[in-house]
Design a protein around this motif. Structure first.
Motif, PDB file in Angstrom:
ATOM      1  N   SER A 189      -3.961  -3.534   0.513  1.00  0.00           N
ATOM      2  CA  SER A 189      -4.810  -3.451  -0.501  1.00  0.00           C
ATOM      3  C   SER A 189      -4.259  -4.250  -1.874  1.00  0.00           C
ATOM      4  CB  SER A 189      -5.169  -2.140  -0.768  1.00  0.00           C
ATOM      5  OG  SER A 189      -5.830  -1.321   0.124  1.00  0.00           O
TER       6      SER A 189
ATOM      7  N   ASP B 171      -7.805   0.804  -1.570  1.00  0.00           N
ATOM      8  CA  ASP B 171      -8.542  -0.364  -2.523  1.00  0.00           C
ATOM      9  C   ASP B 171      -8.709   0.310  -3.828  1.00  0.00           C
ATOM     10  OD1 ASP B 171      -8.596  -1.958  -0.282  1.00  0.00           O
ATOM     11  OD2 ASP B 171     -10.635  -1.614   0.169  1.00  0.00           O
TER      12      ASP B 171
ATOM     13  N   ASP C 277      -6.620  -1.068  -7.232  1.00  0.00           N
ATOM     14  CA  ASP C 277      -7.553  -1.285  -8.938  1.00  0.00           C
ATOM     15  C   ASP C 277      -7.009  -0.579  -9.874  1.00  0.00           C
ATOM     16  OD1 ASP C 277      -9.764  -2.729 -10.031  1.00  0.00           O
ATOM     17  OD2 ASP C 277     -10.274  -0.850 -10.354  1.00  0.00           O
TER      18      ASP C 277
ATOM     19  N   SER D  16       0.845  -1.223   0.103  1.00  0.00           N
ATOM     20  CA  SER D  16       0.159  -0.096   0.141  1.00  0.00           C
ATOM     21  C   SER D  16       0.914   1.238   0.144  1.00  0.00           C
ATOM     22  CB  SER D  16      -0.847   0.058   1.180  1.00  0.00           C
ATOM     23  OG  SER D  16      -1.265   1.159   1.422  1.00  0.00           O
TER      24      SER D  16
ATOM     25  N   THR E  66      -9.027   3.149   3.806  1.00  0.00           N
ATOM     26  CA  THR E  66      -9.186   1.909   3.250  1.00  0.00           C
ATOM     27  C   THR E  66      -9.608   1.796   1.923  1.00  0.00           C
ATOM     28  OG1 THR E  66      -9.006   0.663   5.371  1.00  0.00           O
ATOM     29  CG2 THR E  66      -9.662  -0.587   3.597  1.00  0.00           C
ATOM     30  N   SER E  67     -10.738   2.503   1.923  1.00  0.00           N
ATOM     31  CA  SER E  67     -11.362   2.934   0.431  1.00  0.00           C
ATOM     32  C   SER E  67     -10.478   3.435  -0.556  1.00  0.00           C
ATOM     33  CB  SER E  67     -12.520   3.575   0.685  1.00  0.00           C
ATOM     34  OG  SER E  67     -13.782   2.982   1.514  1.00  0.00           O
TER      35      SER E  67
ATOM     36  N   ASN F 115      -4.249  -7.824  -1.235  1.00  0.00           N
ATOM     37  CA  ASN F 115      -5.377  -8.373  -1.251  1.00  0.00           C
ATOM     38  C   ASN F 115      -6.080  -8.364  -2.610  1.00  0.00           C
ATOM     39  OD1 ASN F 115      -5.529  -8.197   1.556  1.00  0.00           O
ATOM     40  ND2 ASN F 115      -6.406  -6.329   1.712  1.00  0.00           N
ATOM     41  N   LYS F 116      -5.569  -7.818  -3.462  1.00  0.00           N
ATOM     42  CA  LYS F 116      -6.200  -7.893  -4.713  1.00  0.00           C
ATOM     43  C   LYS F 116      -5.218  -8.738  -5.930  1.00  0.00           C
ATOM     44  CE  LYS F 116      -7.361  -5.074  -8.896  1.00  0.00           C
ATOM     45  NZ  LYS F 116      -8.730  -5.822  -8.946  1.00  0.00           N
TER      46      LYS F 116
END
Length: 534
Positions: A344, A486, A490, A332, A482-483, A347-348
């Motif tokens: 993030s 994320d 992406d 991150s 966090t948003s 996680n992705k």
């Protein structure tokens, strides 16, 4: 002495703290001799950047390391842990429940280094000047939430903010909010060259060769009135072409302290077997490294290309081969030790996978191999940068999906080229302005981002960043933070690589070395003294 010192700051509250200061004598260094500090930072005035030390322009850790010694700010990152504390101010605080009105009262009797009185009008002038100049790629984004600055009398300043900003006290501790004398700094023009004048703990003089500083001398400012205890009378900062030359100077006794940037090999050697009269100090650090993308460039405009790179890069291998235990993989933009961090990218994307990267490119109808160039600076982040980019090149090319070349440039050429949009992909480091997740996100993603990136996400800019800044309790901001992370994982406008520790090596008669750097990699020269090392 022959030892390695480990400094582990306690984490209190929600912020990674600044290291505590070490006590010492106000009488200055022993015998009046200057403490000599080595650095590989370069300070050059060029056609594209003629004013490298103007607070309205300077926005790299090297320049800020000069400004923090010379230009005073209303607030300062504290000795120890917690929120910023007053420095040029006697007191500061929000005066409303919505965190939109912030008032400060100056200390009585403040003076610039020439003896001129420091007034509230000078504070307003300094802030308004930086905002008006709006230097490209500069630090003005830190002041973006200010609407107007109001002055009452000689000592009271009131900041009216456009929106709530719980991080505003931290921003007033950064050099862009430094108080300058209107007699020395024109209202609408940057101050060219290397002269710096302020009301901070030191005055500075320089030796210049070929439009670059070779030595900066910091002399204790007799007019300084603030909270800092200055433990020496003079410090000289000498700039070296590389870490090897700086290390040789320490071994010979030409310098007393070696700071950034030491090579991984030097750190390992000093850790395993330091010299008889040398100490190595290891500290937690909040430095990160990342790849940045010009999201309008044809080679990387399709986010599938950027996602495929995120899917392929093996951070663990990169760190182990270049930095060893001196760094950790980062998933991150926000370091793992900062409240609001989220993994993030892991996680992705999970573990590196050629098959998954190929699927991303195939789905987007991208022809492979994708040909592109990774740019890096050869002289700003240390000698290991070249090796780091060779490994990145190898990882991407070994997939068969990319045809990557790498190209290095001197910092003085690298920064103007990046700001002009000449690079599609380039490597950068980030040393935080203050230890909060906002400072790892907003500078890159807000509308006034310092990279001049064309990437804009309206949800981040208009909703998530403002939401996070409303929360004085930073744990309560974690959802918005966090948003943001994320979305970055992406869209991949930036690709985080690693976060690193920080180190200082010194002759063992120099005291205060454990506190010579804070967690933002800011030099605190006032902490250094001579005596028996502690």
């Amino acid at each position: 002495m022959n030892r390695k010192t480990l400094v582990l700051p306690a984490v209190v509250g929600l912020l990674a703290p600044v290291l505590a200061a070490c006590g010492g004598s106000d009488s200055g260094s022993g015998g009046g001799s200057a403490i000599v500090v080595g650095t590989t930072d370069t300070f050059a005035a060029t056609k594209d950047a003629p004013a490298p030390l103007d607070p309205a322009y300077a926005y790299d850790v090297g320049s800020w390391n000069i400004l923090r010694q010379t230009v005073q700010t209303l607030m300062i990152q504290p000795k120890g842990e917690g929120d910023p504390v007053p420095e040029a101010a006697e007191k500061c605080g929000f005066t409303d429940s919505g965190n939109e009105r912030y008032a400060c009262t100056l200390r009585d009797g403040l003076e610039f280094s020439n003896g001129d009185k420091v007034t509230a009008a000078d504070v307003k002038y300094s802030i308004d000047r930086a905002r008006a100049i709006n230097a490209e790629g500069g630090p003005v984004g830190l002041l973006s939430t200010i609407d107007t600055v109001e002055v009452k009398g000689d000592r009271d300043v009131i900041f009216h903010l456009k929106t709530a900003d719980a991080t505003f006290p931290y921003k007033l501790s950064t050099p862009v909010a430094g108080i300058v004398n209107p007699d020395d700094y024109e209202k609408n023009k940057l101050r060219d060259g290397f002269d710096v004048d302020g009301s901070g703990p030191y005055t500075m003089s320089t030796e210049v060769k070929d439009d670059a500083i070779v030595k900066a001398t910091f002399t204790k400012n007799p007019h300084y009135k603030g909270t800092l205890k200055v433990n020496n009378s003079k410090v000289e900062m000498v700039s070296y072409k590389d870490a090897a030359a700086m290390g040789t100077a320490l071994d010979k006794g030409d310098i007393d302290v070696m700071t950034r940037t030491m090579s991984p090999e030097q750190i390992q050697k000093l850790s395993d077997s330091p010299g008889d009269n040398e100490d190595l100090v290891e500290m937690s650090g909040l430095e990160i490294r990342y790849l940045a993308f010009n999201t309008d460039a044809p080679t990387v405009k399709n986010k599938a290309v950027r996602q495929a790179m995120a899917q392929l890069i093996n951070r663990g291998e990169l760190v182990s081969k270049v930095y060893g235990t001196q760094a950790e993989p980062l998933y991150s933009l926000v370091p793992a030790s900062i409240t609001g961090h989220s993994n993030s990218f892991f996680n992705k994307y999970g573990d590196p996978s050629v098959a998954k990267a190929k699927a991303l490119l195939t789905k987007a109808n991208i022809t492979t191999p994708v040909k592109l160039t990774l740019h890096y600076t050869t002289d700003h982040y240390g000698s290991a940068t070249a090796k780091e980019f060779k490994i990145l090149q190898q990882q991407l090319n070994d997939s068969g999906l990319f045809d990557v070349s790498i190209k290095g440039a001197l910092w003085k050429d690298f920064v103007p080229a990046e700001r002009k949009g000449e690079y599609d992909v380039w490597g950068m480091g980030w040393f935080p302005d203050f230890p909060d997740a906002d400072n790892y996100l907003a500078p890159f993603l807000d509308k006034d981002n310092f990279l001049k990136s064309p990437y804009r996400n309206s949800t981040i800019i208009n909703t998530l960043i403002p939401e996070s800044r409303r929360e004085a309790d930073r744990i309560a901001a974690s959802g918005s933070l966090t948003s943001i992370q994320d979305i970055v994982a992406d869209d991949v406008p930036l690709l985080p690589l690693w976060q690193g520790k920080q180190y200082v090596a010194a002759r063992d008669d120099v005291t205060g070395t454990a506190y010579a750097l804070n967690s933002s990699s800011t030099l605190q020269l006032w902490e250094l003294g001579r005596g028996v090392s502690n």
